[in-house]
Design a protein around this motif. Sequence first.
Motif, mmCIF file in Angstrom:
data_model
loop_
_atom_site.group_PDB
_atom_site.id
_atom_site.type_symbol
_atom_site.label_atom_id
_atom_site.label_comp_id
_atom_site.label_asym_id
_atom_site.label_seq_id
_atom_site.Cartn_x
_atom_site.Cartn_y
_atom_site.Cartn_z
ATOM 1 N N LEU A 68 0.970 -0.963 0.076
ATOM 2 C CA LEU A 68 -0.017 -0.167 -0.080
ATOM 3 C C LEU A 68 0.901 1.098 -0.159
ATOM 4 C CD1 LEU A 68 -2.890 1.271 0.382
ATOM 5 C CD2 LEU A 68 -2.586 1.254 2.841
ATOM 6 N N VAL A 69 0.911 1.917 -0.944
ATOM 7 C CA VAL A 69 1.486 3.227 -1.064
ATOM 8 C C VAL A 69 0.565 4.425 -0.658
ATOM 9 C CG1 VAL A 69 2.845 5.080 -2.684
ATOM 10 C CG2 VAL A 69 2.968 2.379 -2.954
ATOM 11 N N VAL A 70 0.954 4.970 0.250
ATOM 12 C CA VAL A 70 -0.011 5.888 1.044
ATOM 13 C C VAL A 70 0.662 7.368 0.707
ATOM 14 C CG1 VAL A 70 -0.878 6.600 3.220
ATOM 15 C CG2 VAL A 70 -0.117 4.368 2.844
ATOM 16 N N HIS A 71 -0.489 8.197 0.022
ATOM 17 C CA HIS A 71 -0.356 9.647 -0.214
ATOM 18 C C HIS A 71 1.151 9.821 -0.969
ATOM 19 C CE1 HIS A 71 -3.007 10.559 3.385
ATOM 20 N NE2 HIS A 71 -3.802 9.883 2.423
ATOM 21 N N PRO A 72 1.357 9.225 -2.258
ATOM 22 C CA PRO A 72 2.532 9.495 -2.916
ATOM 23 C C PRO A 72 2.693 10.867 -3.223
ATOM 24 C CG PRO A 72 0.922 8.291 -4.093
ATOM 25 C CD PRO A 72 0.119 8.325 -2.980
ATOM 26 N N ARG A 73 4.001 11.455 -3.352
ATOM 27 C CA ARG A 73 4.195 12.925 -3.629
ATOM 28 C C ARG A 73 4.576 12.758 -5.151
ATOM 29 N NH1 ARG A 73 8.387 15.094 0.172
ATOM 30 N NH2 ARG A 73 8.789 16.821 -1.479
ATOM 31 N N PRO A 74 4.882 13.814 -5.787
ATOM 32 C CA PRO A 74 5.222 13.877 -7.265
ATOM 33 C C PRO A 74 6.965 14.016 -6.873
ATOM 34 C CG PRO A 74 3.692 15.605 -6.920
ATOM 35 C CD PRO A 74 3.775 15.074 -5.332
ATOM 36 N N GLY A 75 7.437 13.798 -7.851
ATOM 37 C CA GLY A 75 9.039 13.701 -7.903
ATOM 38 C C GLY A 75 9.697 12.523 -8.811
ATOM 39 N N PRO A 76 9.183 11.257 -8.498
ATOM 40 C CA PRO A 76 9.533 10.050 -9.225
ATOM 41 C C PRO A 76 9.130 10.457 -10.809
ATOM 42 C CG PRO A 76 8.522 9.534 -7.457
ATOM 43 C CD PRO A 76 8.438 10.815 -7.400
ATOM 44 N N ALA A 77 9.911 10.062 -11.767
ATOM 45 C CA ALA A 77 9.563 10.022 -13.095
ATOM 46 C C ALA A 77 8.360 8.999 -13.242
ATOM 47 C CB ALA A 77 11.110 9.801 -13.879
ATOM 48 N N ALA A 78 7.758 9.269 -14.397
ATOM 49 C CA ALA A 78 6.650 8.440 -14.633
ATOM 50 C C ALA A 78 7.051 7.052 -14.998
ATOM 51 C CB ALA A 78 5.703 8.890 -15.680
ATOM 52 N N ALA A 79 8.104 7.213 -15.920
ATOM 53 C CA ALA A 79 8.602 5.765 -16.636
ATOM 54 C C ALA A 79 9.026 4.853 -15.503
ATOM 55 C CB ALA A 79 9.877 6.039 -17.347
ATOM 56 N N ALA A 80 9.888 5.558 -14.448
ATOM 57 C CA ALA A 80 10.198 4.664 -13.184
ATOM 58 C C ALA A 80 8.888 3.888 -12.628
ATOM 59 C CB ALA A 80 11.218 5.351 -12.296
ATOM 60 N N VAL A 81 7.907 4.659 -12.633
ATOM 61 C CA VAL A 81 6.639 4.106 -11.704
ATOM 62 C C VAL A 81 6.269 3.230 -12.485
ATOM 63 C CG1 VAL A 81 4.505 4.702 -10.678
ATOM 64 C CG2 VAL A 81 6.238 6.462 -10.522
ATOM 65 N N HIS A 82 5.915 3.520 -13.916
ATOM 66 C CA HIS A 82 5.385 2.240 -14.720
ATOM 67 C C HIS A 82 6.305 0.952 -14.798
ATOM 68 C CE1 HIS A 82 2.471 4.046 -16.755
ATOM 69 N NE2 HIS A 82 2.957 5.166 -17.207
ATOM 70 N N GLU A 83 7.691 1.235 -14.632
ATOM 71 C CA GLU A 83 8.536 0.204 -14.506
ATOM 72 C C GLU A 83 8.342 -0.825 -13.228
ATOM 73 O OE1 GLU A 83 13.399 -0.935 -13.826
ATOM 74 O OE2 GLU A 83 12.612 0.913 -14.589
ATOM 75 N N LEU A 84 8.165 -0.079 -12.055
ATOM 76 C CA LEU A 84 7.776 -0.750 -10.844
ATOM 77 C C LEU A 84 6.492 -1.537 -11.017
ATOM 78 C CD1 LEU A 84 7.872 -1.872 -7.907
ATOM 79 C CD2 LEU A 84 7.213 0.528 -7.295
ATOM 80 N N ALA A 85 5.453 -0.967 -11.885
ATOM 81 C CA ALA A 85 4.206 -1.339 -12.069
ATOM 82 C C ALA A 85 4.235 -2.623 -12.925
ATOM 83 C CB ALA A 85 3.217 -0.484 -12.717
ATOM 84 N N ALA A 86 5.306 -2.502 -13.748
ATOM 85 C CA ALA A 86 5.229 -3.879 -14.632
ATOM 86 C C ALA A 86 5.884 -5.055 -13.849
ATOM 87 C CB ALA A 86 6.150 -3.306 -16.034
ATOM 88 N N ARG A 87 6.999 -4.680 -12.936
ATOM 89 C CA ARG A 87 7.595 -5.672 -12.318
ATOM 90 C C ARG A 87 6.603 -6.117 -11.139
ATOM 91 N NH1 ARG A 87 12.601 -3.720 -8.916
ATOM 92 N NH2 ARG A 87 13.128 -2.872 -11.359
ATOM 93 N N ALA A 88 5.809 -5.340 -10.725
ATOM 94 C CA ALA A 88 4.810 -6.160 -9.849
ATOM 95 C C ALA A 88 3.653 -6.792 -10.419
ATOM 96 C CB ALA A 88 4.043 -4.824 -8.861
ATOM 97 N N ARG A 89 3.300 -6.287 -11.556
ATOM 98 C CA ARG A 89 2.164 -7.201 -12.382
ATOM 99 C C ARG A 89 2.930 -8.523 -12.985
ATOM 100 N NH1 ARG A 89 0.858 -3.161 -15.000
ATOM 101 N NH2 ARG A 89 2.499 -3.305 -16.866
ATOM 102 N N ASP A 90 4.124 -8.441 -13.251
ATOM 103 C CA ASP A 90 4.705 -9.795 -13.689
ATOM 104 C C ASP A 90 4.821 -10.905 -12.568
ATOM 105 O OD1 ASP A 90 4.828 -8.895 -16.427
ATOM 106 O OD2 ASP A 90 7.077 -8.254 -16.143
#
Length: 273
Positions: A68-90
Amino acid sequence: MSRLLQVGVADRSGDDFLASQRIVWASLPLSLGVAASEPAQLVAVDGRQRDWLTVATETASSGVLGILVVHPRPGPAAAAVHELAARARDNGLPVVVETVWAAHPAVAQLADSTRARLDDVALADSVAIVAKDDPRSPASVLLDQLALLRAVLGPIDEVTFSASGASGHTVNARRGASAVALSAVRTSVSPAGARLAIYTASGEAHLVVPEGGTAAPARASVVDDQGESVLPSWYESASRASWRRLVEAVTSQQALADLDFLADDLDRIASLT
């Protein structure tokens, strides 16, 4: 649920974050237990930290069952978040993103009613009232607004105008044929929260979401040719609803798109700021 899941917070979390999560855990069913000697299976990541994406990535590699990611703030690059999303999904790892307003359980309720009864949206108008001492940056407030709009109607397609100052911001945008207006104001007078109004040729919908952290209900209603329907009050905090979503996703092995949605909204924020 008969399975006992151990909950905890990510490494390097502050005491205040742990305390806030313990309050939520105490209100949840006995299917959750606070991890002591055993490793936590469901882990909360404090999105207010500058390195929350790094912490979430490390947590995803530690063998947990859900994050659970609680109240994420801006800062990380969108591409890096997409990368984590893909890894979690896999890896079949559900990740829930809790934002201040969109995570309120009444929001999904209004989204369902809006889709069923109002399909020709002409204007969506969102206003965020933020306390003067709220530590969120203007970009963080806008990110929370984008999440709320996405949860009810979907993402914006293009921004036509934006302006910001010390006391708030204004963003004019479009979503398909619909006009979208997002504004925020910092004040010590009005109660903090977010309002969303949706207007169509055949009716309108209204939502008022209180600031997160309490079980105060949101107010939601839909008006069409059948009259006004006030949706049932839902006395539950966004935090509690988010934990319930995570437990359900883990136990049903449900894939979630929260991180990809967050990445898209971060990309929009980056283009504006």
